[in-house]
Design a protein around this motif. Structure first.
Motif, PDB file in Angstrom:
ATOM      1  N   SER A   1     -47.822 -23.714  12.731  1.00 43.17           N
ATOM      2  CA  SER A   1     -47.572 -24.920  13.526  1.00 43.17           C
ATOM      3  C   SER A   1     -48.591 -26.005  13.220  1.00 43.17           C
ATOM      4  CB  SER A   1     -47.601 -24.579  15.021  1.00 43.17           C
ATOM      5  OG  SER A   1     -48.929 -24.404  15.487  1.00 43.17           O
ATOM      6  N   MET A   2     -49.824 -25.602  12.929  1.00 34.95           N
ATOM      7  CA  MET A   2     -50.856 -26.571  12.608  1.00 34.95           C
ATOM      8  C   MET A   2     -50.727 -27.083  11.178  1.00 34.95           C
ATOM      9  SD  MET A   2     -52.427 -26.896  15.434  1.00 34.95           S
ATOM     10  CE  MET A   2     -53.696 -27.993  14.815  1.00 34.95           C
ATOM     11  N   ALA A   3     -50.232 -26.228  10.293  1.00 37.18           N
ATOM     12  CA  ALA A   3     -50.108 -26.622   8.888  1.00 37.18           C
ATOM     13  C   ALA A   3     -48.817 -27.382   8.608  1.00 37.18           C
ATOM     14  CB  ALA A   3     -50.172 -25.376   7.999  1.00 37.18           C
ATOM     15  N   GLU A   4     -47.718 -26.993   9.305  1.00 35.90           N
ATOM     16  CA  GLU A   4     -46.398 -27.549   8.970  1.00 35.90           C
ATOM     17  C   GLU A   4     -45.716 -28.245  10.133  1.00 35.90           C
ATOM     18  OE1 GLU A   4     -43.994 -24.473   7.255  1.00 35.90           O
ATOM     19  OE2 GLU A   4     -45.668 -23.635   6.097  1.00 35.90           O
ATOM     20  N   GLY A   5     -46.259 -28.123  11.331  1.00 41.28           N
ATOM     21  CA  GLY A   5     -45.660 -28.773  12.490  1.00 41.28           C
ATOM     22  C   GLY A   5     -45.238 -27.769  13.544  1.00 41.28           C
ATOM     23  N   PRO A   6     -45.211 -28.197  14.821  1.00 39.87           N
ATOM     24  CA  PRO A   6     -44.891 -27.280  15.911  1.00 39.87           C
ATOM     25  C   PRO A   6     -43.480 -26.696  15.847  1.00 39.87           C
ATOM     26  CG  PRO A   6     -45.020 -29.551  16.699  1.00 39.87           C
ATOM     27  CD  PRO A   6     -45.550 -29.544  15.314  1.00 39.87           C
ATOM     28  N   GLU A   7     -42.529 -27.441  15.237  1.00 38.73           N
ATOM     29  CA  GLU A   7     -41.165 -26.897  15.138  1.00 38.73           C
ATOM     30  C   GLU A   7     -41.147 -25.606  14.333  1.00 38.73           C
ATOM     31  OE1 GLU A   7     -42.128 -29.835  14.034  1.00 38.73           O
ATOM     32  OE2 GLU A   7     -40.958 -31.456  14.983  1.00 38.73           O
ATOM     33  N   GLN A   8     -41.898 -25.576  13.230  1.00 33.66           N
ATOM     34  CA  GLN A   8     -41.941 -24.382  12.388  1.00 33.66           C
ATOM     35  C   GLN A   8     -42.611 -23.218  13.129  1.00 33.66           C
ATOM     36  OE1 GLN A   8     -40.343 -24.287   9.482  1.00 33.66           O
ATOM     37  NE2 GLN A   8     -39.763 -26.420   9.876  1.00 33.66           N
ATOM     38  N   GLY A   9     -43.654 -23.527  13.866  1.00 33.37           N
ATOM     39  CA  GLY A   9     -44.316 -22.474  14.627  1.00 33.37           C
ATOM     40  C   GLY A   9     -43.430 -21.932  15.724  1.00 33.37           C
ATOM     41  N   LEU A  10     -42.710 -22.820  16.412  1.00 33.57           N
ATOM     42  CA  LEU A  10     -41.841 -22.401  17.509  1.00 33.57           C
ATOM     43  C   LEU A  10     -40.720 -21.502  16.999  1.00 33.57           C
ATOM     44  CD1 LEU A  10     -41.267 -22.650  20.531  1.00 33.57           C
ATOM     45  CD2 LEU A  10     -39.845 -24.660  20.025  1.00 33.57           C
ATOM     46  N   ARG A  11     -40.245 -21.774  15.800  1.00 36.88           N
ATOM     47  CA  ARG A  11     -39.194 -20.934  15.220  1.00 36.88           C
ATOM     48  C   ARG A  11     -39.680 -19.482  15.069  1.00 36.88           C
ATOM     49  NH1 ARG A  11     -38.187 -24.021  11.259  1.00 36.88           N
ATOM     50  NH2 ARG A  11     -36.519 -25.160  12.285  1.00 36.88           N
ATOM     51  N   ILE A  12     -40.928 -19.310  14.648  1.00 34.74           N
ATOM     52  CA  ILE A  12     -41.486 -17.964  14.497  1.00 34.74           C
ATOM     53  C   ILE A  12     -41.679 -17.313  15.865  1.00 34.74           C
ATOM     54  CG2 ILE A  12     -43.481 -16.629  13.681  1.00 34.74           C
ATOM     55  CD1 ILE A  12     -43.937 -18.836  11.594  1.00 34.74           C
TER      56      ILE A  12
END
Length: 419
Positions: free
Chosen positions: A345-356
């Motif tokens: 989420s910090m490297a690519e954005g919160p949307e990517q982190g939320l997906r995980i």
């Protein structure tokens, strides 16, 4: 000096015993050669303190008082045994002296009762789960409930593991001894896991009114350093030591004036201990030089990325995310994935982190894990979904058993609601 009265002698007894019980059990176990009996004798010393200290006052050195009391009981027990003469010869004791037995100096020996206790409790006759639970109980001084929360398993399951482990060590006549050669290496994985879990309980207490339990962190770090000197060719030993050095370096900045938790992004990095960071870098270098990085060395490398960033914004999040991805292949677990989600989420954005994170929602082991809704709340807040974030922080607060952490989560929930 005469013992002085205290306003709460019973509280003093319980506090001192919680701190000193691992050392008392380890010291007595060297005498009686039975960890179950050693724990009982330590409890007897606690009962004696509860009877005497409220009446006579807390002694100047309460830990030494408890140790002497438990050791005297150990000597009395040996005296009563029919095979007393043989036991006396084995442990080389002078009845007039309650000090621990002197042993020959041996470079292959582990000259540390606490570490000796860890290796004994990690005997291969026990299952991996039983080894860790028993050692956390004896050496970490954790309650059954705290161990259950650390393992994310029901409390009765942990209680059964501990009881069966003690019974197995007793019925198999497992001696309180130092393992050598292949036997020592076979127990190493469990020993490292135990030291790490003890540190984690001190680093972020699962329950109680305090966010940190520094004594547990200090014991774990000291044990890791001793183990590093004992086994210099084992990369994971150095990896664990490096990880604990890095994590300990942040301790002063992790709580505020009233003991409240301070999040990583809000910590004053000038308060991080640069000497411990330097020690961590050295230990990590030894791990890299002695073999391919294992799970502890990879976690240490992640911690090093944080340690070498002078501000939160300067953190090398892409490297941390890559290291977590590698860690997920070496030691896959839902908790590793949750941490990877934060890094992504910090490297690519919160949307990517939320997906995980959302993909982890069905994981049974995370069902009652408060950090799952806590992380999800943070990601939702960053996405501007404040109502959902507030609900997640409230849920996380309901799941945690630590008072300080609950206060933090409820404060974040209120901030989300107000934004």
């Amino acid at each position: 000096m005469t013992p002085q009265p205290t306003a709460d002698p019973r509280g003093a007894v319980e506090t001192v015993f919680r701190i000193e019980s691992p050392r008392i059990i380890a010291g007595v176990a060297r005498i009686v050669r039975d960890v179950g009996i050693a724990e009982e004798l330590a409890q007897d010393a606690l009962v004696a303190a509860l009877e005497q200290w409220p009446r006579d006052g807390v002694p100047d050195n309460p830990g030494a008082w408890l140790m002497a009391s438990a050791r005297h009981r150990a000597v009395d027990l040996i005296r009563r045994r029919e095979n007393y003469a043989r036991k006396l010869a084995e442990i080389g004791r002078d009845l007039s002296d309650a000090a621990p037995p002197e042993e020959p100096t041996d470079p292959e020996d582990i000259d540390d009762d606490l570490l000796r206790l860890v290796f004994t409790a990690c005997h291969p006759v026990l299952s991996a789960e039983a080894r860790t639970a028993l050692t956390l109980r004896l050496l970490g001084g954790l309650t059954t409930a705290e161990i259950a929360r650390a393992f994310l398993v029901p409390e009765p399951t942990v209680a059964q593991r501990i009881v069966r482990a003690k019974r197995t060590l007793a019925t198999r006549n497992i001696a309180f001894e130092v393992p050598y050669g292949p036997d020592r290496e076979a127990r190493l994985g469990s020993v490292l896991d135990v030291i790490y879990l003890i540190f984690n309980e001190g680093y972020a207490a699962t329950a109680g009114d305090d966010w940190l339990r520094p004594g547990l962190c200090e014991d774990a770090l000291r044990l890791a350093r001793v183990l590093s000197a004992l086994m210099p060719k084992e990369p994971e030993v150095h990896g664990l030591t490096a990880l604990l050095e890095f994590q300990t370096s942040r301790s002063a900045a992790r709580t505020g004036p009233s003991g409240e938790p301070v999040l990583l992004k809000d910590q004053n990095r000038r308060r991080w201990n640069r000497m411990l960071i330097a020690r961590g870098i050295t230990a990590l270098g030894r791990a890299d030089a002695t073999g391919a990085p294992g799970p502890y060395a990879l976690q240490a490398a992640i911690a090093a990325c944080h340690a070498m960033a002078y501000s939160y914004d300067e953190t090398d999040w892409p490297t941390i995310a890559a290291l977590y991805a590698l860690l997920a292949t070496r030691a896959p677990s839902p908790v590793v994935e949750l941490n990877r989600a934060v890094a992504v989420s910090m490297a690519e954005g919160p949307e990517q982190g939320l997906r995980i994170v959302d993909a982890l929602a069905a994981e049974p082991v995370l069902r009652d894990y408060h950090l799952l809704p806590s992380v999800r709340g943070d990601l939702l807040l960053r996405l501007g979904r404040t109502a959902e974030a507030q609900a997640e922080f409230v849920r996380a607060a309901e799941l945690t058993h630590n008072t300080r952490e609950r206060e933090l989560l409820l404060r974040r929930a209120a901030e989300a609601e107000a934004s």
